[in-house]
Design a protein around this motif. Sequence first.
Motif, mmCIF file in Angstrom:
data_model
loop_
_atom_site.group_PDB
_atom_site.id
_atom_site.type_symbol
_atom_site.label_atom_id
_atom_site.label_comp_id
_atom_site.label_asym_id
_atom_site.label_seq_id
_atom_site.Cartn_x
_atom_site.Cartn_y
_atom_site.Cartn_z
ATOM 1 N N LYS A 1 37.804 55.515 -20.104
ATOM 2 C CA LYS A 1 37.558 55.921 -18.706
ATOM 3 C C LYS A 1 36.463 56.452 -18.312
ATOM 4 O O LYS A 1 35.644 56.519 -17.505
ATOM 5 C CB LYS A 1 38.906 56.521 -18.351
ATOM 6 C CG LYS A 1 39.951 55.785 -18.269
ATOM 7 C CD LYS A 1 41.267 56.630 -17.545
ATOM 8 C CE LYS A 1 42.532 55.816 -17.749
ATOM 9 N NZ LYS A 1 43.670 56.665 -17.265
ATOM 10 N N SER A 2 35.901 57.249 -19.446
ATOM 11 C CA SER A 2 34.414 58.279 -19.208
ATOM 12 C C SER A 2 33.299 57.933 -19.996
ATOM 13 O O SER A 2 32.433 58.302 -19.997
ATOM 14 C CB SER A 2 34.903 59.492 -19.816
ATOM 15 O OG SER A 2 36.215 60.124 -18.775
ATOM 16 N N ILE A 3 33.428 56.744 -20.840
ATOM 17 C CA ILE A 3 32.475 56.498 -21.797
ATOM 18 C C ILE A 3 32.370 55.007 -22.054
ATOM 19 O O ILE A 3 33.401 54.427 -22.109
ATOM 20 C CB ILE A 3 32.891 57.035 -23.283
ATOM 21 C CG1 ILE A 3 31.334 57.420 -24.066
ATOM 22 C CG2 ILE A 3 33.736 56.645 -24.073
ATOM 23 C CD1 ILE A 3 31.645 58.234 -25.387
ATOM 24 N N SER A 4 31.267 54.468 -22.475
ATOM 25 C CA SER A 4 31.045 52.889 -22.490
ATOM 26 C C SER A 4 31.147 52.730 -23.886
ATOM 27 O O SER A 4 31.281 53.553 -24.836
ATOM 28 C CB SER A 4 29.504 52.574 -22.053
ATOM 29 O OG SER A 4 28.581 53.200 -22.834
ATOM 30 N N ASP A 5 31.163 51.340 -24.113
ATOM 31 C CA ASP A 5 31.369 51.073 -25.603
ATOM 32 C C ASP A 5 30.268 51.172 -26.370
ATOM 33 O O ASP A 5 30.267 51.037 -27.584
ATOM 34 C CB ASP A 5 31.908 49.596 -25.700
ATOM 35 C CG ASP A 5 30.952 48.490 -24.945
ATOM 36 O OD1 ASP A 5 29.867 49.123 -24.498
ATOM 37 O OD2 ASP A 5 31.041 47.472 -24.829
ATOM 38 N N ARG A 6 29.261 51.732 -26.083
ATOM 39 C CA ARG A 6 27.985 52.018 -26.636
ATOM 40 C C ARG A 6 27.827 53.535 -26.732
ATOM 41 O O ARG A 6 26.816 54.099 -27.442
ATOM 42 C CB ARG A 6 26.802 51.405 -25.981
ATOM 43 C CG ARG A 6 26.643 50.212 -25.814
ATOM 44 C CD ARG A 6 25.427 49.568 -25.073
ATOM 45 N NE ARG A 6 24.367 50.180 -25.637
ATOM 46 C CZ ARG A 6 22.931 49.810 -25.188
ATOM 47 N NH1 ARG A 6 22.727 49.051 -24.043
ATOM 48 N NH2 ARG A 6 21.910 50.274 -25.942
ATOM 49 N N GLY A 7 28.648 54.326 -26.019
ATOM 50 C CA GLY A 7 28.773 55.701 -26.227
ATOM 51 C C GLY A 7 28.236 56.423 -25.262
ATOM 52 O O GLY A 7 28.037 57.697 -25.202
ATOM 53 N N ASP A 8 27.741 55.785 -24.089
ATOM 54 C CA ASP A 8 27.147 56.509 -23.123
ATOM 55 C C ASP A 8 28.062 57.102 -21.949
ATOM 56 O O ASP A 8 29.211 56.044 -22.036
ATOM 57 C CB ASP A 8 26.265 55.481 -22.260
ATOM 58 C CG ASP A 8 25.067 54.997 -23.116
ATOM 59 O OD1 ASP A 8 24.456 55.618 -23.909
ATOM 60 O OD2 ASP A 8 24.595 53.711 -22.870
ATOM 61 N N VAL A 9 28.046 58.464 -21.644
ATOM 62 C CA VAL A 9 28.847 59.014 -20.801
ATOM 63 C C VAL A 9 28.666 58.233 -19.432
ATOM 64 O O VAL A 9 27.566 58.062 -18.680
ATOM 65 C CB VAL A 9 28.710 60.339 -20.467
ATOM 66 C CG1 VAL A 9 29.760 61.026 -19.293
ATOM 67 C CG2 VAL A 9 28.821 61.178 -21.847
ATOM 68 N N LEU A 10 29.938 57.673 -18.552
ATOM 69 C CA LEU A 10 29.782 56.927 -17.500
ATOM 70 C C LEU A 10 29.786 57.793 -16.372
ATOM 71 O O LEU A 10 30.074 59.066 -16.262
ATOM 72 C CB LEU A 10 31.169 56.140 -17.503
ATOM 73 C CG LEU A 10 31.257 54.977 -18.400
ATOM 74 C CD1 LEU A 10 32.652 54.342 -18.091
ATOM 75 C CD2 LEU A 10 30.353 54.099 -18.523
ATOM 76 N N SER A 11 28.781 57.456 -15.356
ATOM 77 C CA SER A 11 28.699 58.281 -14.060
ATOM 78 C C SER A 11 29.850 58.412 -13.419
ATOM 79 O O SER A 11 30.191 59.426 -12.650
ATOM 80 C CB SER A 11 27.799 57.623 -12.991
ATOM 81 O OG SER A 11 26.480 57.580 -13.748
ATOM 82 N N SER A 12 30.926 57.511 -13.586
ATOM 83 C CA SER A 12 32.168 57.673 -13.021
ATOM 84 C C SER A 12 33.159 58.516 -13.708
ATOM 85 O O SER A 12 34.145 58.837 -13.281
ATOM 86 C CB SER A 12 32.931 56.338 -12.835
ATOM 87 O OG SER A 12 33.148 55.756 -14.185
ATOM 88 N N ALA A 13 32.765 59.112 -14.606
ATOM 89 C CA ALA A 13 33.644 60.281 -15.464
ATOM 90 C C ALA A 13 34.270 61.321 -14.611
ATOM 91 O O ALA A 13 35.295 61.581 -14.709
ATOM 92 C CB ALA A 13 32.736 60.723 -16.702
ATOM 93 N N THR A 14 33.234 61.821 -13.854
ATOM 94 C CA THR A 14 33.545 62.822 -12.829
ATOM 95 C C THR A 14 32.636 62.653 -11.729
ATOM 96 O O THR A 14 31.562 62.130 -11.496
ATOM 97 C CB THR A 14 33.135 64.333 -13.452
ATOM 98 O OG1 THR A 14 31.793 64.483 -13.639
ATOM 99 C CG2 THR A 14 34.025 64.505 -14.634
ATOM 100 N N PRO A 15 33.141 63.199 -10.356
ATOM 101 C CA PRO A 15 32.474 62.941 -9.201
ATOM 102 C C PRO A 15 31.021 63.916 -9.301
ATOM 103 O O PRO A 15 30.301 63.540 -8.760
ATOM 104 C CB PRO A 15 33.443 63.566 -8.056
ATOM 105 C CG PRO A 15 34.767 63.518 -8.804
ATOM 106 C CD PRO A 15 34.562 63.468 -10.303
#
Length: 820
Positions: free
Chosen positions: A162-176
């Motif tokens: 929910k917080s990280i992509s399958d390449r290991g990048d933290v998603l912007s949607s992880a927290t507001p």
Amino acid sequence: MSSNNNSTDISQADKAKSEAELHGISELQLQAWELLEFTKVRELLANRTRFFMSREMALDARPLVDSEDIARLQDETAQAVLMLGTVGDIGLVGARDPRGLIHRASIDGILTGEEIISVLNLLDSIWAARSTVMSMRGRAPLLENIADEIPDLRDLGKEIFKSISDRGDVLSSATPKLARLRTNVSKTFQRVMRAMERISSSASVKNSLQSGAIATRGERLVLEVKADARQSVPGIVHDVSGSGATLFVEPFQAVELCNDWRETAAEARREEERILRRLSRLIGDREQEAVIAVEAAAALDYIAARARLSASMRARQIEMMPAGSDNVVNLVGARHPLLGSDAVPITINIGPGFRGLVITGPNTGGKTVAIKTIGLFALMHQSGMQLPVSDGEIAIFDAVYADIGDSQSIERSVSTFSSHMGRVIEIILEATSNSLILLDELGTGTDPEEGSALARAILAYAAENDMPIAITSHYRAVAEFVAESEDFANASVELNPETMLPTYQVVMGIPGRSYAIHVARHLGMPSQILDDAQSMMDPSRMEAETILQQIQRERDETSRTRVEVEQAKVEAVAARNDLQLKLSTVTRLQEDMIEKARMELRRETEEIRRALHQIVSKARNDNDLAVAQRAIGRVRNQFSDPTWLPVTPPPDADISDEADENRPLQPGDQVEIKGLNVQAFIVDISPGGTVELMMGNSRIELNERQLRLVKAAEPKKPGISPNELPNVTVNIISAGEAANASGELDIRGSRVHESDDIVRQFIDDCSIQGLSTVRIIHGDGTGALREAIRLLLAKHPLVASFSAAPRNRGGNGATLVDLT
């Protein structure tokens, strides 16, 4: 030089000693592992693992001594072989050890996105391996028990992704907050870029730049300024080119904007780190479960590696004999696993009835490979590996000892014989009655008489202490000693008598020949020297050589005969298969002909039925029963004509079987209509060969050549009547006779297959008589007869409608039929 070698010897000795202490075994046993190349087989096994921990397990594999433990290992391997052949392999390719990462996460360490993804991917592949094993559904219980220990950690991946992509990048949607910060980073970066572009394109600065490109130095945006135009671009110099011709300057006008950008970016990185720490903690909190999953996966892959090795060697599980068994080793078609496709299968055994084996024969003939195969297979079997054999059985040993090869040590001034004999002494003092002892060229390196005497004495000692032993030797005296003892057996390897090249085959039961003079003759030694050599030999030795040559010739002849017999057997099997194929083809063609005849008969029958219907319709319209009966008679005559049946054989065809030739057909006989697989009873036989038959409830006429006697009638008086036919319910039907005045038919008690013709005839006759409504009484029963009749009525062209009779006329046990 000598000092360096001594240091090497000491370090290897210390290593062997520490490994022996680690395994709880003696240094002699470890030396045997090396001499028998068990360590190389472990490397083969390790190369077939796919998991980091299972490779370590394979390299550390060691033979067990408890029979239950060995049986479990062998059963695990057998179940893994079955799994590979049914549901496939378990995967786990390319997995790296995650235990360090998981432990770091458990002590509040931060994992990078890539590290988190690697852990999750590994846990996911472990769960996939578990699913593969569990799909065996009880056929691999030992593997399934291990797989069942793997915990379900899929929810961990769902939460983390929910917080990280399958390449290991933290998603912007992880927290507001991270989404907001990344938006600000983008905006501040755009502002500083616009400012830098304005500065670089201004007239006062443009000519002072090496290029219009905006570069970065130390996470600051800079312009590439010519060194001689430094004063034209006020700002901070962050770097200088290697030639000194270019300065990388951050203009003063952009410093604050760049500060805003970098501060916002730093705050975003801190938020990313906070998210990564939280995700790492999720993994760390499941450390114990993750480690259990990893260890279970390693155990499964180690077992699967043994199955993969088995498949590559075309190995199989063999029967395990208890320790101390009278049948020590029995290997059929054994192939040394390190020789690959060059391995010549050998058959060799120690026991039953003897616990010692002496192999004699020429050098390079395969004696050493034979005893090494015995020892290596014992170690492999007790380590859970299957063996590359056609068949066999092997006992369990508490240790395997070996003295193979030249152990001479020049540095320690120890002769070959002394080193060799020193190890033999250590072995016989340490071994037990459940140990396997393998000694190569026992007693060589010294005076032949003394050496052979020592070899015989060591064999006698082994027999006295019930120790399983196999040795190789060149001494004829040792072979003679074995031949006179019940505790030992001779075996030999040979050279091809024509090429003088080794066959690498082991021949049980006879000692090896001496090929010295034969080899010398093959190499071109002058005949005078060879004759002198033969004259110097002991006559009894020459006689023994002659006997052995004769045995070899007879054995070669037997082998050739066996090959010829096997070839004849193969040809016989091929011929039988060819005949079976031809028979199958003929049978298929016969079935096709019969089916074609049946279809033709069905077609002809339908044509007759249509003709009858047309006659009935015409009779009803003309109201002339006599005309209809004459027309039906003509149809009946056509039906009775022997030439009408589609499968009627030609007059000159010889279709009579033995029963037809030996006995004429008689009334009451049970016969079969040829080609139709239909049976009937003979009612009467006309002088012209026409036979009147009762088939079911109908009477037909056929030519006697179309019939085959199935069962002769019981002896009866001449003129047997149809009512006297055995087990036949007679219902001879003529046109118009089945229908009585009341228009009712009672077929209760009739079989379903018999009712069809009765009802059809009844409907036809009632229609001819002009009846409009009839009743068929069939009874309730199981309902099968009722349903069959109503199905027939639904398709009959003369039936307008039908329904169950009223209650006072039989209810559902009878059917009222309205005719057209």
